[in-house]
Write an enzyme that holds these catalytic residues in place. Structure first.
Site, short mmCIF file in Angstrom:
data_model
loop_
_atom_site.label_atom_id
_atom_site.label_comp_id
_atom_site.label_asym_id
_atom_site.label_seq_id
_atom_site.Cartn_x
_atom_site.Cartn_y
_atom_site.Cartn_z
N GLY A 192 0.78 -1.24 0.00
CA GLY A 192 0.00 0.00 0.00
C GLY A 192 0.81 1.28 0.00
O GLY A 192 0.36 2.28 0.55
N SER A 193 1.98 1.28 -0.65
CA SER A 193 2.78 2.51 -0.64
C SER A 193 2.11 3.62 -1.44
O SER A 193 2.19 4.80 -1.06
CB SER A 193 4.19 2.24 -1.16
OG SER A 193 4.17 1.86 -2.53
N ASN A 194 1.44 3.28 -2.54
CA ASN A 194 0.71 4.31 -3.28
C ASN A 194 -0.52 4.78 -2.50
O ASN A 194 -0.89 5.96 -2.57
CB ASN A 194 0.30 3.79 -4.65
CG ASN A 194 1.38 3.97 -5.70
OD1 ASN A 194 1.88 5.08 -5.88
ND2 ASN A 194 1.76 2.90 -6.37
N ARG A 203 -13.73 -15.96 -10.85
CA ARG A 203 -13.45 -14.53 -10.88
C ARG A 203 -14.73 -13.72 -10.93
O ARG A 203 -14.85 -12.66 -10.29
CB ARG A 203 -12.57 -14.22 -12.09
CG ARG A 203 -12.17 -12.77 -12.19
CD ARG A 203 -11.12 -12.54 -13.26
NE ARG A 203 -11.47 -13.09 -14.55
CZ ARG A 203 -11.10 -12.57 -15.72
NH1 ARG A 203 -10.39 -11.47 -15.74
NH2 ARG A 203 -11.43 -13.14 -16.84
N MET A 226 -3.78 -6.89 -7.12
CA MET A 226 -3.22 -7.92 -8.00
C MET A 226 -4.28 -8.93 -8.45
O MET A 226 -4.17 -10.13 -8.23
CB MET A 226 -2.05 -8.62 -7.31
CG MET A 226 -0.95 -7.67 -6.87
SD MET A 226 -0.29 -6.67 -8.24
CE MET A 226 0.56 -7.95 -9.17
N ARG A 227 -5.30 -8.40 -9.07
CA ARG A 227 -6.35 -9.23 -9.64
C ARG A 227 -6.69 -8.70 -11.03
O ARG A 227 -6.79 -7.50 -11.23
CB ARG A 227 -7.62 -9.18 -8.78
CG ARG A 227 -7.46 -9.74 -7.38
CD ARG A 227 -7.44 -11.24 -7.36
NE ARG A 227 -8.67 -11.80 -7.92
CZ ARG A 227 -8.80 -13.09 -8.24
NH1 ARG A 227 -7.79 -13.93 -8.09
NH2 ARG A 227 -9.95 -13.53 -8.73
N LEU A 237 -9.42 -7.99 -13.50
CA LEU A 237 -10.84 -7.73 -13.28
C LEU A 237 -11.67 -8.14 -14.50
O LEU A 237 -11.24 -8.00 -15.64
CB LEU A 237 -11.05 -6.25 -12.98
CG LEU A 237 -10.35 -5.78 -11.69
CD1 LEU A 237 -10.26 -4.26 -11.65
CD2 LEU A 237 -11.08 -6.31 -10.47
N ASN A 282 -5.91 3.18 -12.59
CA ASN A 282 -4.84 2.25 -12.24
C ASN A 282 -3.50 2.93 -12.49
O ASN A 282 -3.40 3.86 -13.29
CB ASN A 282 -4.94 0.98 -13.10
CG ASN A 282 -3.89 -0.05 -12.72
OD1 ASN A 282 -3.71 -0.37 -11.55
ND2 ASN A 282 -3.18 -0.58 -13.70
N HIS A 333 0.58 1.90 -13.49
CA HIS A 333 1.39 0.80 -14.03
C HIS A 333 2.85 1.24 -14.11
O HIS A 333 3.12 2.37 -14.55
CB HIS A 333 0.87 0.41 -15.41
CG HIS A 333 1.59 -0.75 -16.00
ND1 HIS A 333 1.39 -2.05 -15.56
CD2 HIS A 333 2.53 -0.83 -16.99
CE1 HIS A 333 2.17 -2.87 -16.26
NE2 HIS A 333 2.86 -2.15 -17.13
N SER A 382 2.78 5.11 -15.38
CA SER A 382 1.62 5.67 -16.07
C SER A 382 0.36 5.49 -15.24
O SER A 382 0.12 4.40 -14.71
CB SER A 382 1.40 4.95 -17.41
OG SER A 382 2.58 4.91 -18.19
N LEU A 422 -6.10 -5.10 -20.94
CA LEU A 422 -5.16 -5.08 -19.82
C LEU A 422 -4.10 -4.01 -20.03
O LEU A 422 -3.41 -4.01 -21.05
CB LEU A 422 -4.50 -6.45 -19.66
CG LEU A 422 -3.52 -6.60 -18.49
CD1 LEU A 422 -4.25 -6.44 -17.16
CD2 LEU A 422 -2.82 -7.96 -18.55
N ASP A 423 -3.98 -3.10 -19.05
CA ASP A 423 -3.00 -2.00 -19.10
C ASP A 423 -3.14 -1.19 -20.39
O ASP A 423 -2.15 -0.64 -20.89
CB ASP A 423 -1.57 -2.54 -18.98
CG ASP A 423 -1.32 -3.25 -17.66
OD1 ASP A 423 -1.93 -2.87 -16.66
OD2 ASP A 423 -0.51 -4.20 -17.65
#
Length: 220
Positions: A16-18, A69, A94-95, A97, A111, A113, A140, A148-149
């Protein structure tokens, strides 16, 4: 709606640093967002302790307790919507979605990345950048879509790659910039300055370039 009313739910899986960077930014009076809750799919995530220390409500929703999921994501939507947020922030969640989840929060799901997207989607970004002989790297913030991303970019921060860098060296340099640009992107959203529309992401009513707003190390 007033900017101060922008409620945020943060999803985490780890340290949880962000999340902490966002907590600190709000506490310093630099951000009108309000973190209504932090939800983790792991009960041992250290970020839960960070949230509790800041007086933020926490929830644990263990993905291993669900058969697939889609059922996990349905339960996660129900948990998030119980807080009625305007924005959902993925901070080391880390899932992967489901499409239903992403569509439910379209335009209000961010998000971060650790690469200069569209380069190096997925994992091991620092190692891959070094292996390719890149001269710069970074991070980013983007709106989440079903690719994804691959969602429209809001802001990127660039860091130089220097001779002799290891993946750990690069990761530390990139993390420092993550902690800079994620609170910035959340603040822009909370202030109503950044939005997603059919054309892409816009800032102050102006469509952002494909790379989003790009910040370099000397930028203020």
């Amino acid at each position: 709606m007033p900017a101060a009313a922008c409620k945020v739910v943060v999803l985490i899986s780890g340290s949880g640093s962000n999340l902490q960077a966002l907590i600190d930014n709000i506490a310093a009076g630099e951000n009108p967002a309000n973190i209504a809750a932090v939800i983790s799919n792991r009960g041992d995530a250290y970020g839960l302790q960070r949230a509790q220390a800041a007086g933020i409500t926490t929830r644990v929703l263990d993905h291993k307790a669900f058969s697939d999921r889609e059922s996990f994501d349905r339960a996660l939507i129900e948990a998030i919507d119980g807080f009625d947020p305007q924005l959902v922030v993925l901070a080391g969640f880390m899932r992967i979605l489901s499409g239903d989840f992403v569509r439910h929060y379209q335009g209000r799901l961010l998000n971060i990345h650790p690469s200069l997207l569209p380069k190096y989607k997925g994992l091991h970004t620092h190692q891959r950048a070094l292996a390719d002989g890149e001269h710069e790297h970074g991070c980013s913030v983007h709106f989440v879509t079903e690719e994804l991303d691959g969602g429209p970019l809001v802001v990127q921060a660039v860091v130089p790659i220097t001779q002799g860098d290891t993946p750990d060296d690069l990761a530390q340099r990139v993390h420092a910039q993550e902690h800079r640009i994620y609170p910035l992107a959340v603040r822009w959203f909370a202030e109503g300055r950044v939005r997603l529309n059919e054309q892409g992401a816009s800032l102050d009513g102006q469509l952002l370039a494909a790379s989003g707003k790009v910040l370099h190390p000397l930028d203020t």
